[in-house]
Write a protein that holds these residues in place. Structure first.
Motif, PDB file in Angstrom:
ATOM      1  N   TRP A   1     -84.238 -29.184-141.393  1.00  0.00           N
ATOM      2  CA  TRP A   1     -84.927 -27.949-140.999  1.00  0.00           C
ATOM      3  C   TRP A   1     -86.070 -28.214-140.030  1.00  0.00           C
ATOM      4  CZ3 TRP A   1     -82.802 -23.400-142.063  1.00  0.00           C
ATOM      5  CH2 TRP A   1     -81.864 -23.349-143.097  1.00  0.00           C
TER       6      TRP A   1
ATOM      7  N   ARG B   1     -86.735 -27.314-136.061  1.00  0.00           N
ATOM      8  CA  ARG B   1     -87.236 -26.061-135.498  1.00  0.00           C
ATOM      9  C   ARG B   1     -88.698 -25.796-135.843  1.00  0.00           C
ATOM     10  NH1 ARG B   1     -83.818 -23.035-131.989  1.00  0.00           N
ATOM     11  NH2 ARG B   1     -81.845 -24.159-132.064  1.00  0.00           N
TER      12      ARG B   1
ATOM     13  N   LEU C   1     -76.740 -20.188-144.900  1.00  0.00           N
ATOM     14  CA  LEU C   1     -77.151 -20.961-143.730  1.00  0.00           C
ATOM     15  C   LEU C   1     -77.101 -20.068-142.491  1.00  0.00           C
ATOM     16  CD1 LEU C   1     -75.216 -24.262-144.477  1.00  0.00           C
ATOM     17  CD2 LEU C   1     -77.707 -24.015-144.431  1.00  0.00           C
TER      18      LEU C   1
ATOM     19  N   PHE D   1     -79.140 -22.074-137.143  1.00  0.00           N
ATOM     20  CA  PHE D   1     -79.268 -23.397-137.755  1.00  0.00           C
ATOM     21  C   PHE D   1     -77.950 -24.158-137.636  1.00  0.00           C
ATOM     22  CE2 PHE D   1     -78.763 -26.017-141.589  1.00  0.00           C
ATOM     23  CZ  PHE D   1     -79.874 -26.831-141.489  1.00  0.00           C
TER      24      PHE D   1
ATOM     25  N   HIS E   1     -76.878 -27.768-135.399  1.00  0.00           N
ATOM     26  CA  HIS E   1     -76.279 -28.981-135.976  1.00  0.00           C
ATOM     27  C   HIS E   1     -74.858 -29.232-135.469  1.00  0.00           C
ATOM     28  CE1 HIS E   1     -79.309 -30.363-138.840  1.00  0.00           C
ATOM     29  NE2 HIS E   1     -79.604 -29.093-139.056  1.00  0.00           N
TER      30      HIS E   1
END
Length: 214
Positions: free
Chosen positions: A145, A148, A196, A200, A204
């Motif tokens: 996390w 960001r 999620l 995000f 990834h």
């Protein structure tokens, strides 16, 4: 050895390492700090005990999707969201150090110390405790996390060497897709439960993963 605060963190933050370990046939150890059973607290259809079972199966399927077949598990079952403040936290580093011995681990990877989640903080603290117990280990951190965080938010850099590891985005995507309970595909009666976010997941999906060497 990877410390996953919740089932799915190994797929999000350490997929590149696990894919390479699988390709080389190395034995892998995964420490599941919690069962992640607090992600949907208001569900009646999927109570915490059932959600824990689901997330364990998802995690094992995800690691298999990364190509890791020679894997051993240490499930500490600390309380989700309160891992670092639980009674079991006190001797968790000793258990993880012994597990490193069993697996003959040479490197230990955990979420970055400033990853903004209390269980991620706990995982990083445990990793540093294990390093004190087993100073021959390489200690790595991976941001999850904290990718960001704003410029004015704390983010430890001193003593950490950042580097990138190329990964197979399709393989990583298949592993993340195994975590269906965190993608809104399992629990239907808790609209406020955790999912999620798209931004995000997009962050990834790229081929490089960021890791730091302590």
């Amino acid at each position: 050895m990877v410390i996953a605060p919740h089932p799915d963190d190994e797929s999000l933050g350490a997929a590149a390492l696990l894919i390479e370990a699988g390709r080389s046939g190395r034995e892998v150890g995964i420490v599941a700090l919690t069962d992640g059973d607090a992600s949907h607290p208001n569900s009646l259809c999927v109570p915490p005990a059932r959600l824990a079972e689901i997330r364990q199966c998802e995690q094992e399927a995800a690691v298999a999707a990364l190509g890791v077949t020679n894997v051993r598990w240490l499930r500490l079952r600390l309380p989700d969201r309160f891992a670092g403040r639980s009674a079991g936290f006190a001797d968790a580093s000793v258990k993880i150090a012994a597990f490193c011995d069993e697996v003959r681990a040479t490197a230990l990877s955990a979420p970055h110390p400033d990853d903004p989640h209390s269980d991620h903080h706990a995982a990083a603290a445990l990793a540093e405790d294990v390093l004190r117990l087993r100073p021959g280990l390489r200690l790595l951190f991976h941001p999850i996390w904290s990718m960001r965080l704003g410029d004015d938010e704390p983010y430890r850099c001193d003593g950490l060497l950042p580097f990138r590891v190329g990964t197979d985005p399709d393989t990583k995507a298949r592993a993340i897709a195994c975590h269906r309970s965190q993608l809104g595909e399992v629990v239907a009666d808790d609209p406020d439960g955790f999912t999620l976010p798209d931004w995000f997941l997009a962050a990834h999906r790229g081929p490089p993963e960021v890791h730091v060497w302590a």
